[in-house]
Design a protein around this motif. Structure first.
Motif, PDB file in Angstrom:
ATOM      1  N   GLU A 175      -6.832  -3.038  -1.309  1.00 57.57           N
ATOM      2  CA  GLU A 175      -6.063  -3.672  -2.377  1.00 57.57           C
ATOM      3  C   GLU A 175      -6.984  -4.640  -3.132  1.00 57.57           C
ATOM      4  O   GLU A 175      -7.156  -5.800  -2.750  1.00 57.57           O
ATOM      5  CB  GLU A 175      -4.856  -4.409  -1.807  1.00 57.57           C
ATOM      6  N   SER A 234       0.829  -1.206   0.000  1.00 57.79           N
ATOM      7  CA  SER A 234       0.000   0.000   0.000  1.00 57.79           C
ATOM      8  C   SER A 234       0.866   1.260   0.000  1.00 57.79           C
ATOM      9  O   SER A 234       0.602   2.217  -0.737  1.00 57.79           O
ATOM     10  CB  SER A 234      -0.921  -0.015   1.224  1.00 57.79           C
ATOM     11  N   SER A 252      -6.365  -6.851   2.673  1.00 58.28           N
ATOM     12  CA  SER A 252      -6.841  -6.266   1.411  1.00 58.28           C
ATOM     13  C   SER A 252      -7.998  -5.316   1.655  1.00 58.28           C
ATOM     14  O   SER A 252      -8.144  -4.297   0.975  1.00 58.28           O
ATOM     15  CB  SER A 252      -7.256  -7.374   0.444  1.00 58.28           C
TER      16      SER A 252
END
Length: 430
Positions: A143, A104, A138
């Protein structure tokens, strides 16, 4: 503030080692970041940063360049430190625990080579054991590619993952994203039991007594992702109908739907989940004989006719083909039929056998076999086989599944049965 600097620290160091030393020692740093919730102070060098990242360039040298200490509130100290060290050295030690926050951060600062390294790490290291942690990450770091990869693994190993402790540690949103999926290829009772275990853990996290009323409270809308109307009626009556997980009206409506499939259940889905698609060519041989004996020429098949065996599984499996003994004449065409207990033809095809002791015969189509369903496999006309099997096992374990072999009653055979004969094995996958 810089730490005590070694004398002649540049000597016998490579360029990368010198840059790493300058970062870790704080020597000649000219920019300071206040990182994370605790505003940890991390110092660096503008020249290195602007050379490695277009975002750092805009932040430090562009028209809107920031002055003074720069606050980075959305990245942890550990992740930002790892990012900086990679910027200086092209080196990083990725782990399952740190890869997602580092990914990230790398995306945020457009450090593309680090993004690629993180994605490659995830591609080779994400599995059924850590997928819940990766799904949570995630979700936290938004993500989407990682999320899709997680769901591919979850759909391939649904039953195993629903039973893990990690599942009970997911946030509400991640649990719902799993249980609402049409591709969750498990019996609905397992979805319900997983949600109940999660609710117990969530009650503990919220300091609530574990009661059905509190379970219902913490489960919230997740409850409507469990497809109660399509559950086995006996299971529903035995395990759910007497509890306070569902309201009396909801229980009544579900029973009403069982009698009248046109009845509108509003929030509860009545769609069956999709079965997981088998992966072509990925299967295991499940063998049933304790001994194999060579057959004298033409001893087998000259008078026996067709060979057949029946089997059933205690879980859903895929039948990719069968094992046969080879042909005595080196090459022989055989016709193989597969039938369910109603007599429906699931597969019928012609295949060539070689002279090998064992031949893997892979069907043109993979057959889905439901748990408890009896399946007949028939070698129509039999085969002039090189061998035959003895000491047949009535039950064989395949991973966590039990395969039971039976004499075929729909296609009875004199020579082949559960204890001896042809068809020494099955090619199966879960």
């Amino acid at each position: 503030m810089a730490s005590v600097v070694e004398l002649d620290w540049q000597c016998n160091r490579t360029l990368v080692q010198c840059l790493d030393y300058m970062l870790t020692s704080g020597l000649a740093c000219d920019v300071t970041f206040l990182v994370g919730e605790g505003k940890a102070r991390l110092s660096a060098h503008r020249t290195i940063l602007v050379a490695r990242s277009p975002v750092f360039y805009a932040m430090l040298e562009g028209r809107l360049a920031e002055r003074g200490e720069i606050i980075i509130p959305d990245i942890s100290q550990e992740s930002f430190s790892l990012l900086l060290r990679y910027v200086y050295t092209d080196d990083i030690k990725l782990t399952i625990a740190n890869v997602t926050p580092v990914l990230s951060a790398a995306r945020k600062y457009c450090v593309d080579q680090l993004v690629k390294k993180c994605e490659e790490f995830l591609q080779t290291n994400i599995n059924a054991e850590n997928v819940c942690l990766m799904l949570e990450n995630s979700h936290m770091f938004m993500e989407e590619n990682l999320r899709q990869n997680c769901f591919q693994i979850i759909h391939d190993s649904s039953e195993k993952i629903l039973q893990t402790t990690d599942f009970t540690e997911l946030c509400c949103a991640c649990v719902k994203s799993i249980t609402e999926s049409d591709d969750l290829a498990v019996d609905e009772s397992l979805v319900y039991e997983a949600v109940i275990r999660w609710s117990e853990a969530e009650c503990g996290r919220q300091g609530l007594e574990v009661t059905d009323i509190n379970r219902r409270e913490v489960i919230g809308d997740i409850l409507y992702t469990v497809r109660f109307p399509i559950m086995d009626t006996k299971y529903f009556a035995r395990e759910i109908s007497f509890r306070d997980i569902l309201t009396t009206k909801e229980i009544s409506n579900i029973y009403r739907y069982d009698k009248d499939n046109m009845f509108n259940l509003c929030k509860f889905s009545v769609s069956r989940r999709h079965k997981r698609k088998p992966k072509e060519g990925e299967f295991e041989s499940v063998t049933r004989f304790g001994r194999t004996r060579r057959a004298r020429r033409h001893i087998w098949n000259s008078t026996y006719g067709s060979d057949s065996i029946a089997f059933r599984s205690n879980e859903d499996v895929y039948l990719h083909g069968i094992l046969t003994y080879g042909a005595q004449d080196g090459c022989e065409e055989i016709v193989i039929g597969v039938y369910n207990e109603k007599g429906d033809t699931l597969y019928r095809g012609s295949h060539s056998l070689s002279h090998k002791t064992y031949c893997q015969v892979v069907f043109d189509d993979v057959i889905s076999v439901c748990r408890g369903e009896t399946i007949d496999v028939v070698l129509h006309g039999g085969v002039h086989a090189t061998a035959y099997g003895l000491d047949g096992k009535c039950t064989v374990q395949f991973q966590d599944v039990i395969i039971t072999f039976l004499d075929s009653t729909s296609h009875p055979c004199v020579s082949t049965n559960a204890t001896q004969g042809q068809i020494p094995g099955l090619l199966l996958s879960l």
